[in-house]
Every structure is written in structure tokens, then in C-alpha cells.
Design an enzyme around this catalytic site. Structure first.
Site, PDB file in Angstrom:
ATOM      1  CB  CYS A 130     -10.684 -20.829 -17.698  1.00 43.37           C
ATOM      2  SG  CYS A 130     -10.755 -22.624 -17.883  1.00 43.37           S
ATOM      3  CB  THR A 193     -13.084 -23.952 -10.673  1.00 38.58           C
ATOM      4  OG1 THR A 193     -12.297 -23.690 -11.829  1.00 38.58           O
ATOM      5  CG2 THR A 193     -14.497 -24.297 -11.081  1.00 38.58           C
ATOM      6  N   GLY A 244     -20.669 -23.122  -5.099  1.00 39.31           N
ATOM      7  CA  GLY A 244     -21.286 -24.131  -4.233  1.00 39.31           C
ATOM      8  C   GLY A 244     -22.700 -23.842  -3.788  1.00 39.31           C
TER       9      GLY A 244
HETATM   10  C1  LIG Z   1     -17.987 -28.390 -15.854  1.00 38.87           C
HETATM   11  C2  LIG Z   1     -17.732 -26.938 -15.604  1.00 38.87           C
HETATM   12  C3  LIG Z   1     -17.460 -26.085 -16.666  1.00 38.87           C
HETATM   13  C4  LIG Z   1     -17.213 -24.729 -16.448  1.00 38.87           C
HETATM   14  N1  LIG Z   1     -16.973 -23.905 -17.515  1.00 38.87           N
HETATM   15  C5  LIG Z   1     -16.790 -22.572 -17.312  1.00 38.87           C
HETATM   16  C6  LIG Z   1     -16.623 -21.679 -18.413  1.00 38.87           C
HETATM   17  O1  LIG Z   1     -16.678 -22.061 -19.582  1.00 38.87           O
HETATM   18  N2  LIG Z   1     -16.389 -20.364 -18.139  1.00 38.87           N
HETATM   19  C7  LIG Z   1     -16.360 -19.880 -16.849  1.00 38.87           C
HETATM   20  O2  LIG Z   1     -16.151 -18.673 -16.642  1.00 38.87           O
HETATM   21  N3  LIG Z   1     -16.575 -20.694 -15.789  1.00 38.87           N
HETATM   22  C8  LIG Z   1     -16.785 -22.017 -15.985  1.00 38.87           C
HETATM   23  N4  LIG Z   1     -17.004 -22.852 -14.916  1.00 38.87           N
HETATM   24  C9  LIG Z   1     -17.020 -22.275 -13.548  1.00 38.87           C
HETATM   25  C10 LIG Z   1     -18.462 -22.015 -13.066  1.00 38.87           C
HETATM   26  O3  LIG Z   1     -19.125 -21.094 -13.902  1.00 38.87           O
HETATM   27  C11 LIG Z   1     -18.450 -21.494 -11.603  1.00 38.87           C
HETATM   28  O4  LIG Z   1     -17.694 -20.305 -11.556  1.00 38.87           O
HETATM   29  C12 LIG Z   1     -17.845 -22.488 -10.629  1.00 38.87           C
HETATM   30  O5  LIG Z   1     -18.165 -23.814 -10.981  1.00 38.87           O
HETATM   31  C13 LIG Z   1     -18.299 -22.240  -9.183  1.00 38.87           C
HETATM   32  O6  LIG Z   1     -19.692 -22.356  -9.051  1.00 38.87           O
HETATM   33  P1  LIG Z   1     -20.422 -23.730  -8.567  1.00 38.87           P
HETATM   34  O7  LIG Z   1     -19.712 -24.210  -7.350  1.00 38.87           O
HETATM   35  O8  LIG Z   1     -21.858 -23.335  -8.331  1.00 38.87           O
HETATM   36  O9  LIG Z   1     -20.276 -24.697  -9.706  1.00 38.87           O
HETATM   37  C14 LIG Z   1     -17.248 -24.218 -15.111  1.00 38.87           C
HETATM   38  C15 LIG Z   1     -17.532 -25.076 -14.043  1.00 38.87           C
HETATM   39  C16 LIG Z   1     -17.777 -26.415 -14.270  1.00 38.87           C
HETATM   40  C17 LIG Z   1     -18.104 -27.299 -13.087  1.00 38.87           C
END
Ligand SMILES: Cc1cc2nc3c(=O)[nH]c(=O)nc-3n(C[C@H](O)[C@H](O)[C@H](O)COP(=O)(O)O)c2cc1C
Length: 313
Positions: A130, A193, A244
Site C-alpha cells: 500500500c 497502485t 485497469g
Molecule cells: C479506493 C481504493 C482502495 C484500495 N484499497 C486497497 C487495500 O486496502 N488493499 C490492497 O491491497 N489494495 C488496495 N487497493 C488496490 C486495488 O486492490 C488494486 O490493486 C488496484 O486498484 C489496481 O487495480 P484496478 O486498476 O482494477 O483498480 C485499493 C484501490 C483503490 C482504488
């Protein structure tokens, strides 16, 4: 007959589509909208031992083809999760992976112990990635040593599948994936992220209270696909790919690059009904390509043909 079933170590999944951590609450928040038991798995919001408030607002901001967030791992803590959320998730037959976060090695171990004794947890995703908190977490995930140490320590205290979630904010993600495998991980999840920042030019202030945040959504997809491809060549354990994904074609890119399963995060905020569309899109593709089992597709990227075309042109 199309077979979407797949497995991550000993964990059997109905299909390869999982809800990504932090983008699906604890799962139950979506139970009135969709049948959450039809997902391959639900990954919980990151949990610490104790409840956390997270950062003050603003905590999210929209960016081109994506969003930045700095929630700061707000959560109810593991004890309330076990008491209040797990019984209902169990009753609903959800395949449930818990995302755990610690500031120290001992905290990860303690969380793993508590969750291993609780009924209804099917896997542990170790959040060592994170970007939005100062202590622990990403400090482990940014170093091959730190990754090894957390995975090894958790491995010793649980029989649940151990799935470290890797950060893309490193130079060589494959070497970190390799250390996770060496330490006994059953799979790796990637990517979390990307560190980013957005500025309000009128006020000259950062949009986020935390100043920096994590970038997600379609903007990061090509980088995430590349990282899955690199890790596929470095390790043998399954990869859970994400970053994404917003359409069946996006999910297929990750699977062809080498992901056994995929997670969807940001796109779920745009369309909470995305799951059935992704599933039918995968089935349609497999029918068209005469592929029966999704596992046959994993890592089938054809780079040899590309090399030949390049040489002959
Ligand atoms: C609002 C938000 C909260 C997130 N909280 C966590 C979290 O608590 N633990 C974690 O490992 N990843 C967390 N992530 C990361 C997502 O699980 C994921 O790895 C990342 O957003 C990429 O995928 P996506 O582009 O489909 O969103 C979070 C992402 C977002 C957008």
C-alpha cells in the site's frame, strides 16, 4: 462446454474473476446488487489488527483514465471483521480472501493466526504494497528481503494459501516475486497502485490530503500487464493479475500474459454489474477460439511469431 474454473494452489475458484481489495468493501456491501457467491473470490478491504480511521478527505481524485486514492487503510480491524462480517460471508457461500496489513512482522503473523482459526477464510493476501501509509506495508514490499521475511513468517503459522500482493513501485518486480516464491508463497497478486500526485493549480495545493496517492484504473493497465509478463517468466507459482481491467479483453490480456486469475478494482466503481459482462465475454472468446478450459489460455502469449515478423520485415 466452457469451463472457467481455476485454482490458486489448493484454493479452487469457480471462475478467475475476483473483486480487488479496497474496491468491494468486505463484500457484503454489494450483496443486494449482485450474487457475490458467483465471483471467483472476494478480496476484503485491507485489515489491520485494530480499527483505523484512514486519512482525512480529500481521499480520492479522478485523473485521466484512472483515479488516485489515499484512503490510508481505513478499516474495522480484524476482531470486528471476524465477529460481524465472516458469519454472513460464510452463510452466503463466498470464496473469501482477506487482505492483511501490518506495521511490523509480528502484526502480520498475529493477523494470520487469528484468521487461520476463523471459519470462512479461504486465503490471505498480504498487503505489503500500500503506497498510502508511512509505516510497515510497502517498506516490506519494496525490498526482496522484506518480502521474503513477511511471507516466510506468515507461511509458518498458516495452512491457508499465502498470497503476497506486490507493489509496482520498484525497478524489478520479478526479483521480488521470486523471493516471495522462495519463501513459500502459494501465489502472488500484482499490481497494487502506482504512486502518483495531482495538483489544483488555482490553489496550488495537492488534491489529496496525503499529498500523494495510488493510481489505479485503465491508465496503469499496460504497465501492469508488462509486470505480469515479467513475473510469469521468473516464477512458477500462480499470478493473480490486476490493474485497469474494465472489459473481457482487458482480463484476457492479463491471462494470456500469464495470470491464472484476475482482480477488478476501479472498474467496479464505474459499473457494479461488470461481473456478468466479464464472464460472458470470456465465454464468448473461448467459444470463438475453441478453448474449453480457461487454464489452457494462461501464459499463451506468442512472442515467437512477433520475433519472426520483426526479423523478416
Ligand atoms: C479506493 C481504493 C482502495 C484500495 N484499497 C486497497 C487495500 O486496502 N488493499 C490492497 O491491497 N489494495 C488496495 N487497493 C488496490 C486495488 O486492490 C488494486 O490493486 C488496484 O486498484 C489496481 O487495480 P484496478 O486498476 O482494477 O483498480 C485499493 C484501490 C483503490 C482504488
Amino acid at each position: 462446454m466452457i469451463d472457467l474454473a481455476t485454482s490458486i494452489g489448493t484454493l479452487k475458484l469457480k471462475n478467475p474473476l475476483m473483486a480487488a481489495s479496497g474496491c468491494f468493501g468486505y463484500g457484503l456491501e454489494y450483496a443486494d446488487a449482485i450474487d457475490i457467491s458467483t465471483l471467483g473470490a472476494v478480496v476484503s478491504k485491507g485489515l489491520f489488527l485494530k480499527p483505523r480511521e484512514g486519512h482525512p478527505p480529500e481521499r480520492i481524485v479522478e485523473t485521466p483514465s484512472g483515479m488516485l486514492n489515499a484512503i490510508g487503510l481505513q478499516g474495522i480491524g480484524v476482531h470486528r471483521y471476524v465477529a460481524e462480517k465472516l458469519p454472513e460471508l460464510r452463510a452466503r457461500n463466498v470464496t473469501n480472501i482477506v487482505n492483511i496489513c501490518g506495521s511490523t512482522l509480528d502484526e502480520y503473523v498475529e493477523l494470520a493466526r487469528i484468521l487461520s482459526d476463523a471459519e470462512g477464510v479461504h486465503g490471505l493476501e498480504l498487503n505489503i504494497s500500500c503506497p498510502n501509509i508511512k509505516e510497515g506495508g510497502i517498506t516490506f514490499g519494496c525490498s526482496p528481503h522484506g518480502t521474503f521475511d513477511v511471507v516466510e513468517a506468515v507461511r509458518k503459522v498458516t495452512r491457508l494459501p499465502v498470497i503476497p500482493k506486490l507493489t509496482p513501485n520498484v525497478t524489478d518486480v520479478a526479483s521480488i516475486a521470486k523471493r516471495a516464491e522462495d519463501a513459500g508463497a502459494d501465489a502472488v497478486s500484482l499490481v497494487n497502485t502506482f504512486l502518483g500526485m495531482a495538483i489544483d493549480v488555482e490553489t496550488r495545493r495537492p488534491h489529496l490530503s496525503n499529498i500523494v496517492g495510488g493510481l489505479s484504473g485503465p491508465a496503469i493497465r499496460p504497465i501492469a500487464v508488462r509486470m505480469v509478463y515479467e513475473c510469469r517468466r521468473a516464477i512458477r507459482i500462480p499470478i493473480i493479475g490486476m490493474g485497469g481491467i474494465a472489459s473481457p479483453g482487458d482480463a484476457l490480456e492479463f491471462i494470456i500474459a500469464g495470470a491464472t486469475a484476475v482482480q477488478v478494482g476501479t472498474a467496479n466503481f464505474v459499473d457494479p454489474f461488470i461481473w456478468s459482462k466479464l464472464e460472458s465475454g470470456l465465454c464468448e472468446y473461448m467459444t470463438r477460439h475453441r478453448i474449453t478450459r480457461i487454464s489452457e489460455l494462461v501464459g499463451t502469449l506468442d512472442t515467437a511469431t512477433r520475433d519472426k515478423e520483426w526479423v523478416s520485415s
